[in-house]
Every structure is written in structure tokens, then in C-alpha cells.
Design a protein around this motif. Structure first.
Motif, PDB file in Angstrom:
ATOM      1  N   MET A   1      11.181  -0.624  -4.496  1.00 53.68           N
ATOM      2  CA  MET A   1      11.127  -1.075  -3.099  1.00 53.68           C
ATOM      3  C   MET A   1       9.828  -0.834  -2.407  1.00 53.68           C
ATOM      4  N   SER A   2       9.117  -1.810  -1.790  1.00 56.37           N
ATOM      5  CA  SER A   2       7.874  -1.572  -1.237  1.00 56.37           C
ATOM      6  C   SER A   2       8.077  -0.900   0.127  1.00 56.37           C
ATOM      7  N   LEU A   3       7.012  -0.361   0.780  1.00 54.88           N
ATOM      8  CA  LEU A   3       7.124   0.229   2.122  1.00 54.88           C
ATOM      9  C   LEU A   3       7.403  -0.812   3.111  1.00 54.88           C
ATOM     10  N   TYR A   4       6.929  -2.007   3.046  1.00 58.36           N
ATOM     11  CA  TYR A   4       7.453  -3.052   3.732  1.00 58.36           C
ATOM     12  C   TYR A   4       8.949  -3.363   3.807  1.00 58.36           C
TER      13      TYR A   4
ATOM     14  N   PHE B   1      -0.681   0.567   4.604  1.00 57.34           N
ATOM     15  CA  PHE B   1      -0.539  -0.393   3.563  1.00 57.34           C
ATOM     16  C   PHE B   1      -1.413  -0.326   2.376  1.00 57.34           C
ATOM     17  N   ALA B   2      -0.925  -0.108   1.283  1.00 53.21           N
ATOM     18  CA  ALA B   2      -1.810   0.015   0.155  1.00 53.21           C
ATOM     19  C   ALA B   2      -2.674  -1.415  -0.054  1.00 53.21           C
TER      20      ALA B   2
ATOM     21  N   LYS C   1      -8.892  -5.902   2.563  1.00 57.30           N
ATOM     22  CA  LYS C   1      -8.578  -5.133   1.603  1.00 57.30           C
ATOM     23  C   LYS C   1      -7.181  -5.040   0.856  1.00 57.30           C
ATOM     24  N   LEU C   2      -6.144  -6.004   1.518  1.00 58.80           N
ATOM     25  CA  LEU C   2      -4.981  -6.239   1.066  1.00 58.80           C
ATOM     26  C   LEU C   2      -5.478  -7.403  -0.281  1.00 58.80           C
ATOM     27  N   GLY C   3      -6.540  -7.874  -0.260  1.00 52.70           N
ATOM     28  CA  GLY C   3      -6.887  -8.728  -1.499  1.00 52.70           C
ATOM     29  C   GLY C   3      -7.116 -10.220  -1.293  1.00 52.70           C
TER      30      GLY C   3
ATOM     31  N   GLY D   1       5.914  -9.415   3.577  1.00 51.33           N
ATOM     32  CA  GLY D   1       5.098  -8.409   3.527  1.00 51.33           C
ATOM     33  C   GLY D   1       3.759  -8.389   2.819  1.00 51.33           C
ATOM     34  N   PRO D   2       2.975  -7.603   2.938  1.00 47.12           N
ATOM     35  CA  PRO D   2       1.585  -7.633   2.198  1.00 47.12           C
ATOM     36  C   PRO D   2       1.462  -7.563   0.869  1.00 47.12           C
ATOM     37  N   GLY D   3       2.623  -7.115   0.293  1.00 46.33           N
ATOM     38  CA  GLY D   3       2.581  -7.128  -1.361  1.00 46.33           C
ATOM     39  C   GLY D   3       2.579  -8.644  -1.694  1.00 46.33           C
TER      40      GLY D   3
END
Length: 351
Positions: free
Chosen positions: A1-4, A32-33, A74-76, A316-318
Motif C-alpha cells: 500500500m502506498s503512502l497516498y 512523497f517519494a 521530482k515525481l517524474g 496519488g503521485p505513484g
């Protein structure tokens, strides 16, 4: 599970604008990574003579005041677009003015260009440029509710164009009275002339963001203006339409609808504008992008670049990394060695 994913239930208990403010704070904190890996060369593309490491960007509206450009990159994302920025600060429309429709993966907003104006955004844009952060930046300009269009867009151009890798004239928000009337041919020609008169030398590419709710005459007029005096189009802004399939207690709220229900209409319009401009004007496709397949569909319809926003609220950011991975696989599956080769592929197959 992601943080978001873990925090999303909490965020969804908050009013949307409060949740968005917390998201901006989280991005600033670096919680957020990021996507620290290099993008595969198949995702790289050249637009306006500029190198994009990948074609995925975040649309205007997320970072209205140019606060989190570097964290977003930085999130891509391959590029970010800030704004819409008006000459003077304005509060926007009364709250509540943002409504989630989770069952439809959609949002309705009637924000009304709420932002801190040029004075708020310019120092941040200047600092961002001084740090030479990798990634490209679009600056989206709006007009004040009580402003005069040509004067307001010219003022934004004079102040902010120097920081932009591309500059956007936004005349398609449904939440500023009279704004969409500027999409007529004569109005557009006058507005573009006023903006071009104030562009710096060298000038960034000049791009127009259009609505999905256009008549056939509007589409032809915008295509003609684009071919004559623009460097690109963003297709499209939010829609005033309400599809019958739309679900949620807020479905009747006034404002612009974004997210999954906008995908089909905005992609159809993207294909039409690609054909009307004969593939000669770079297009940015936005509206309902939520995975690699929808991003790829935009590219095949004619988009050189693709943007998203609403899907981040639900995924989310993923999501950024997943879209790039799946887009890479889809390009490879169909034998494309670079994004540019897939642009307009569906339109070309219809010829």
C-alpha cells in the motif's frame, strides 16, 4: 500500500480545497517519494525544439501559484504547467466551489481563477529558474474577473513570459464570465496580437487552451488562427456538459467537469483539431488521462504531449510512474521507437 493510498480516506473526509492545500504542503516537505530513475529513451520527445524526457505533464490548476514546480518534476513529470495566473490577486468564486464525484472519478469546480496574481508567482518563478531544475515549465495566463482581456494577458506576458518554456493563453475556463467568448476568431486574433507584441526576444512558444464545448465553426476558426499565429493548442479545458452516466450527489453543481467523464469528448476534439491543423501545430492532450492506455490514446489521436490532474486526486503521485511504465510498453507493443512516431497514428490510419 502506498503512502497516498493510506492517507486518501482521511483526505477525502476533508473539503477538497483543504485536502489540496495539505497535498501542496506534503509536496513541499518531500514526504512523497520521487521517481529518481531515468526515463527510457522511447519516452523522450522533441516539441518546439525542446527536449522532454517524457511526454507526461501536470495541467494548470494544480499549482496555481507556482509553489511546487520542483517537487512535481521530482515525481517524474516531464513538464509542469502553473497557473492560471492573473495580473492582480483574486479570491475566486464563493465556497464551496470544488466537488468530488468519486463513483465517476470526476471533479466539478467553479474556482474562478483564485490565485495570488503576478506579485505572488513571479518571485517563485524567478527562484525556480535560478536553480536550473531539470524539466520544462509552462506558464498559464488568465484575466481578472473585472479586467480587460487584451490588457490583462499582455500584462501577464510582460511579467512572466521570460520564465516560461511555453506560454499559455487560457480563454476556456467556464468559471470567469465572458471568458469563453474570446474563442471567436476576431477576438482571438486581437488577443494574440496584443500578447505577441509583449513577448520577449527570444519568445517562448505561444499556446492556446481551448474548451471542449465548441461549435463546428469555432473549431475551424481556432484551427485557422492556430495555423496562422500560434505555436500550439491545449485540448481541452473542463466541460459544462453533464453525461447521463455521471454519478454522485454533486453532479448538478455548476462549474467545469473534469476527470474520467471528459476523456471521450476531449479526445474526439483532439483528433478533430489534429486533422484541422493538418498535424502542423503541436497539441497537448488533457482530459480524463488516468493510466497508460488513456495517455496513449491521446498521443495516437494527435497529442505530442499529455497532461493530467484529476486522476492524481484518486490515484496519488505513484500514478506518474505507472503511466510512464505502461506507456512505454504500449509504444513498444505497437513497434514505435519514440513518442513522436505515434503522434496522430489513429488520424493517419483514417486517411
Amino acid at each position: 500500500m502506498s503512502l497516498y493510498t493510506a492517507f486518501r480516506p482521511l483526505l477525502f473526509r476533508l473539503p477538497p480545497e483543504r485536502a489540496h492545500a495539505l497535498t501542496l504542503r506534503a509536496l513541499k516537505s518531500g514526504i512523497f517519494a520521487g521517481d529518481t530513475g531515468s526515463d527510457d529513451p522511447v519516452l523522450a520527445t522533441e516539441v518546439w525544439g525542446k527536449h522532454f524526457a517524457n511526454p507526461l505533464g501536470i495541467s494548470a490548476g494544480f499549482d496555481k501559484n507556482a509553489e511546487v514546480m520542483a517537487p512535481l518534476l521530482k515525481l517524474g513529470f516531464g513538464f509542469v504547467e502553473v497557473g492560471s495566473i492573473t495580473p492582480r490577486p483574486q479570491a475566486g468564486n464563493p465556497r464551496p466551489r470544488v466537488f468530488r464525484l468519486p463513483a465517476s472519478h470526476a471533479v466539478i469546480n467553479r474556482l474562478g481563477f483564485n490565485n495570488e496574481g503576478i506579485a505572488g508567482a513571479e518571485p517563485r518563478l524567478k527562484s525556480f529558474r535560478a536553480k536550473r531544475t531539470p524539466g520544462l515549465l509552462g506558464v498559464n495566463l488568465g484575466k481578472n474577473k473585472d479586467g480587460e482581456a487584451a490588457a490583462d494577458y499582455a500584462a501577464g506576458t510582460r511579467a512572466l513570459a521570460r520564465y516560461a518554456d511555453y506560454l499559455v493563453i487560457n480563454v476556456s475556463s467556464p468559471n470567469t464570465p465572458g471568458l469563453r467568448a474570446l474563442q471567436g476568431r476576431a477576438e482571438l486574433e486581437n488577443l494574440i496580437a496584443a500578447v505577441r507584441a509583449d513577448l520577449p526576444d527570444p519568445a517562448p512558444p505561444l499556446v492556446l487552451k481551448i474548451a471542449p464545448d465548441l461549435t463546428e465553426a469555432d473549431k475551424r476558426d481556432i484551427a485557422a488562427v492556430a495555423l496562422a499565429s500560434l505555436d500550439g493548442l491545449i485540448v481541452s479545458n473542463t466541460t459544462l456538459a453533464r453525461p447521463e452516466s455521471l454519478q454522485g450527489s454533486a453532479r448538478a453543481e455548476t462549474g467545469g467537469l473534469s476527470g474520467r467523464p471528459l476523456f471521450a469528448a476531449s479526445t474526439d476534439l483532439l483528433g478533430e483539431m489534429y486533422r484541422l491543423t493538418e498535424g502542423r501545430v503541436p497539441l497537448i492532450g488533457v482530459g480524463g488521462v488516468e493510466d497508460g492506455a488513456t495517455a496513449y490514446a491521446k498521443i495516437r489521436a494527435g497529442a505530442s504531449l499529455v497532461q493530467l490532474y484529476t486522476a492524481l486526486i484518486y490515484h496519488g503521485p505513484g500514478l506518474v510512474k505507472r503511466i510512464k511504465r505502461d506507456l512505454h510498453d504500449l509504444l513498444k507493443r505497437d513497434g514505435f521507437t519514440r513518442v513522436a512516431d505515434a503522434v496522430g497514428a489513429d488520424a493517419k490510419e483514417c486517411v
